[in-house]
Design a protein around this motif. Structure first.
Motif, PDB file in Angstrom:
ATOM      1  N   ILE A  92       0.889  -1.146   0.000  1.00 55.14           N
ATOM      2  CA  ILE A  92       0.000   0.000   0.000  1.00 55.14           C
ATOM      3  C   ILE A  92       0.936   1.207   0.000  1.00 55.14           C
ATOM      4  N   THR A  93       0.870   2.016  -1.055  1.00 53.12           N
ATOM      5  CA  THR A  93       1.788   3.138  -1.176  1.00 53.12           C
ATOM      6  C   THR A  93       1.053   4.453  -1.371  1.00 53.12           C
TER       7      THR A  93
ATOM      8  N   PHE B 157       6.012   3.793   1.066  1.00 52.73           N
ATOM      9  CA  PHE B 157       5.394   2.511   1.384  1.00 52.73           C
ATOM     10  C   PHE B 157       4.716   2.605   2.751  1.00 52.73           C
ATOM     11  N   ILE B 158       3.388   2.657   2.753  1.00 52.64           N
ATOM     12  CA  ILE B 158       2.620   2.790   3.989  1.00 52.64           C
ATOM     13  C   ILE B 158       2.574   1.460   4.728  1.00 52.64           C
ATOM     14  N   SER B 159       2.161   0.424   4.030  1.00 58.22           N
ATOM     15  CA  SER B 159       2.081  -0.927   4.614  1.00 58.22           C
ATOM     16  C   SER B 159       2.570  -1.918   3.572  1.00 58.22           C
ATOM     17  N   VAL B 160       3.303  -2.934   4.025  1.00 55.63           N
ATOM     18  CA  VAL B 160       3.867  -3.923   3.107  1.00 55.63           C
ATOM     19  C   VAL B 160       3.703  -5.322   3.684  1.00 55.63           C
ATOM     20  N   PHE B 161       3.328  -6.259   2.821  1.00 58.36           N
ATOM     21  CA  PHE B 161       3.271  -7.673   3.187  1.00 58.36           C
ATOM     22  C   PHE B 161       4.258  -8.421   2.307  1.00 58.36           C
ATOM     23  N   ASN B 162       5.177  -9.144   2.913  1.00 56.04           N
ATOM     24  CA  ASN B 162       6.108 -10.033   2.208  1.00 56.04           C
ATOM     25  C   ASN B 162       5.884 -11.444   2.740  1.00 56.04           C
ATOM     26  N   ARG B 163       5.517 -12.363   1.860  1.00 52.58           N
ATOM     27  CA  ARG B 163       5.260 -13.739   2.300  1.00 52.58           C
ATOM     28  C   ARG B 163       6.564 -14.482   2.611  1.00 52.58           C
TER      29      ARG B 163
ATOM     30  N   LYS C  58      10.844   5.425   1.577  1.00 50.98           N
ATOM     31  CA  LYS C  58      10.539   6.347   0.488  1.00 50.98           C
ATOM     32  C   LYS C  58      11.527   6.085  -0.639  1.00 50.98           C
ATOM     33  N   ILE C  59      11.002   5.973  -1.855  1.00 56.06           N
ATOM     34  CA  ILE C  59      11.865   5.814  -3.028  1.00 56.06           C
ATOM     35  C   ILE C  59      11.335   6.687  -4.162  1.00 56.06           C
TER      36      ILE C  59
ATOM     37  N   ASP D 273      11.988   4.547  -9.608  1.00 55.51           N
ATOM     38  CA  ASP D 273      12.598   3.293  -9.166  1.00 55.51           C
ATOM     39  C   ASP D 273      11.549   2.272  -8.739  1.00 55.51           C
ATOM     40  N   ALA D 274      10.326   2.715  -8.502  1.00 54.27           N
ATOM     41  CA  ALA D 274       9.276   1.829  -8.000  1.00 54.27           C
ATOM     42  C   ALA D 274       8.674   0.947  -9.083  1.00 54.27           C
ATOM     43  N   TYR D 275       8.827   1.349 -10.331  1.00 52.18           N
ATOM     44  CA  TYR D 275       8.165   0.591 -11.399  1.00 52.18           C
ATOM     45  C   TYR D 275       9.141   0.029 -12.372  1.00 52.18           C
TER      46      TYR D 275
END
Length: 68
Positions: free
Chosen positions: A35-36, A45-51, A61-62, A66-68
């Protein structure tokens, strides 16, 4: 905007993002979901899930480029 309002707004976005990521984790088989917030040329990046593999982290912050 005053700082107190921005803090509350940020906390609300983070809470909503975490709720959404809890649902994503249960129902969508992805490794990373973010969620950005994008403002001008910065992506936050507000919230991030990495499995399994850590690809992104909350609070980072980037450059949008660079994000895409």
């Amino acid at each position: 905007m005053n700082g107190d309002y921005q803090t509350k707004m940020g906390q609300s976005l983070e809470e909503a993002g975490n709720y959404i990521l809890d649902l994503v984790e249960k129902f969508i088989p992805v490794n990373t979901f973010c969620i950005t917030s994008i403002y001008q040329e910065q992506s936050y990046f507000i919230s991030v899930f990495n499995r399994s593999d850590t690809i992104a982290s909350s609070g980072v912050k980037i450059s949008v480029y660079d994000a895409y």
